[in-house]
Design a protein around this motif. Sequence first.
Motif, PDB file in Angstrom:
ATOM      1  N   UNK A 161      -3.060  64.370  -2.862  1.00  0.00           N
ATOM      2  CA  UNK A 161      -4.431  63.866  -3.014  1.00  0.00           C
ATOM      3  C   UNK A 161      -5.445  64.916  -2.573  1.00  0.00           C
ATOM      4  N   UNK A 219      -5.943  67.415  -5.273  1.00  0.00           N
ATOM      5  CA  UNK A 219      -6.734  66.881  -6.388  1.00  0.00           C
ATOM      6  C   UNK A 219      -8.174  66.561  -5.981  1.00  0.00           C
ATOM      7  N   UNK A 220      -8.523  66.875  -4.739  1.00  0.00           N
ATOM      8  CA  UNK A 220      -9.905  66.629  -4.309  1.00  0.00           C
ATOM      9  C   UNK A 220     -10.221  65.160  -4.130  1.00  0.00           C
ATOM     10  N   UNK A 221      -9.199  64.298  -4.077  1.00  0.00           N
ATOM     11  CA  UNK A 221      -9.450  62.864  -3.933  1.00  0.00           C
ATOM     12  C   UNK A 221      -9.715  62.512  -2.473  1.00  0.00           C
ATOM     13  N   UNK A 222      -9.013  63.211  -1.576  1.00  0.00           N
ATOM     14  CA  UNK A 222      -9.281  63.076  -0.146  1.00  0.00           C
ATOM     15  C   UNK A 222      -9.904  64.392   0.310  1.00  0.00           C
ATOM     16  N   UNK A 223     -10.734  64.297   1.338  1.00  0.00           N
ATOM     17  CA  UNK A 223     -11.362  65.499   1.859  1.00  0.00           C
ATOM     18  C   UNK A 223     -10.560  66.004   3.050  1.00  0.00           C
ATOM     19  N   UNK A 273     -10.109  72.020  -6.966  1.00  0.00           N
ATOM     20  CA  UNK A 273      -9.941  71.115  -8.113  1.00  0.00           C
ATOM     21  C   UNK A 273     -11.267  70.536  -8.577  1.00  0.00           C
ATOM     22  N   UNK A 274     -12.126  70.176  -7.612  1.00  0.00           N
ATOM     23  CA  UNK A 274     -13.370  69.488  -7.973  1.00  0.00           C
ATOM     24  C   UNK A 274     -14.343  70.400  -8.713  1.00  0.00           C
TER      25      UNK A 274
END
Lengths: 242, 325
Positions: B47, B50-54, B67-68
């Motif tokens: 995650x 994938x830039x979903x969590x920081x 990714x972002x």
Amino acid sequence: MSFAPVLHAELIKIRTLRSLLGALCAVVLATGLFSALAGLDSGAGEEDFDPLFSVFFGVSFGQIAAVAFGATAVSSEFQGGGLRVTLAAVPRRGRWFAAKTVAVALPVLAVGTVAGGVSLAVGKAVLGADATGLTWAEGLRGVVGCALYLTLMALLAAGLTALLRSGVATLSILIPFLLIVSFVVGGVSGTIADFFPDKAGQVVFHRTWDGSLGPWTGLAVTGLWVAGALLAGVWSVRRRDA
Amino acid sequence: MTSIDVKDLTKEHGTVRAVDHLTFSVRPGRVTGFLGPNGAGKSTTMRLVLGLDRPTHGTATIGGRAYTTLDEPLRKVGALLDAQAAHGSRTARDHLRALAVGNRIPDRRVDEVLDETGLASVARRRVKTYSLGMRQRLGIAAALLGDPEVVMLDEPSNGLDPEGIVWIRELLRRLAQEGRTVLVSSHLMNETASFADHLVVLGRGRLLADTPMREFIDARVRPRVRVRTPDGAALRRLLTAHGYEAAAHGDGPDGPDGHWTVEHARVDDIGRLTSAAGLTVLELSADEGTLEQAYLDLTATATEFTTASAPVPAPAPQSQQPQEA
């Protein structure tokens, strides 16, 4: 990454969920049906009878469907880690939420216009002679107001859902608020209730108004509430781990 | 060439450190198995990539970029995180279409990946009617949608039937042969051994190993050779003379059945030795270490792993062990 493909994707997501299409149909049905029923028992002849309010009475019920639509459109992203798939595809979260907002607004604006037109036609027909005082300008204002008001209520729900990450939480706040506050507390004008998102926006459905808000300033106040909810929503989407 | 580069990556959830100063790279052209027990931080790491969590600290990049910041990221990276992510009321095709349109991936790719994952015949059914295995295939279809250079799959063989497991193994091998970067997490050792070339092993959020799979096994499991001979005494004399240790092994109903195990030995050496000595050999086989043995050896030595066998704190011997985050 440009905005148009992201918006297109969000529109596909709305079009491909039956519950959302159902909610859009319910907006038209509830608004039209309750406007017609209001005309049957309009209290015409009474001193404070307002044919415009009677014709658009159904909006109070149609807004429940609009709120359900806005909440479901956003909450469907929070099911089973769906937001991760969405944000992996569109990692610019602000842009994604803007697209979601537009994708919620456009269909409600469309069905809100239809609901307004249906209410005007049906409401006037049921009222018959009691509606003769109603001008075309007032009718048009009601239709435009209906479309804008329902859109704003759907967006209010969308913003709150993004903030709370739950459609159930949003609906359990908004629906009692709309049903209880509007019908009980909101009956008294000249109070703080005039500035509640629903009360302020509904001034547009009255021929005359004695509060501090007119039809368009009222909708603007609702718009401010919506802007606040959407900003809170985008803040939550951007800040929190998906 | 697109690698996944993780540098000093740390993620804390409150006081729990899910990922702890992790540094490793996933290179193209091979399948990297991502191993560790549940709660080791594999999914969190994915995650974060994938830039979903920081991250609390550190960076994760793909081809040198976060990714972002990728434009149309599905064309570069495909990921399967959770098979339950597709909305149950949508059809598989509509789910994939929405993803494709947002990244300007042509519609024909939707049908291609549906074919490739064997979902073409059920593509217009709603996802809620799917079995776990079918949902898993849909998640893999979504990962392949943009023909990405980097493929990241979290437990892809979950819920797949035996046919599906063979299929995913071949798919992963092919993706690597095509030069893609493939990272696959699992806690199934035999499964991982069947497709991985390289291993990244986590325990409690820390890196325990980052080595080629063969080296990982050979370093941890001593190879053995099994021999069957009618002349056990001669075999023992021969092996002892050459410094091997042989043990008679396996008692049949009629006493020793002539099976011997030679520790620390390779089958090539023992074969040549017995042949040169003119010893009759009826069976000769290598007893190669398995990934499972190597992994268990690692977890037995790594202090990061405190399992249920660890002593329970004295004041509350009956209390539950705290769950890993």
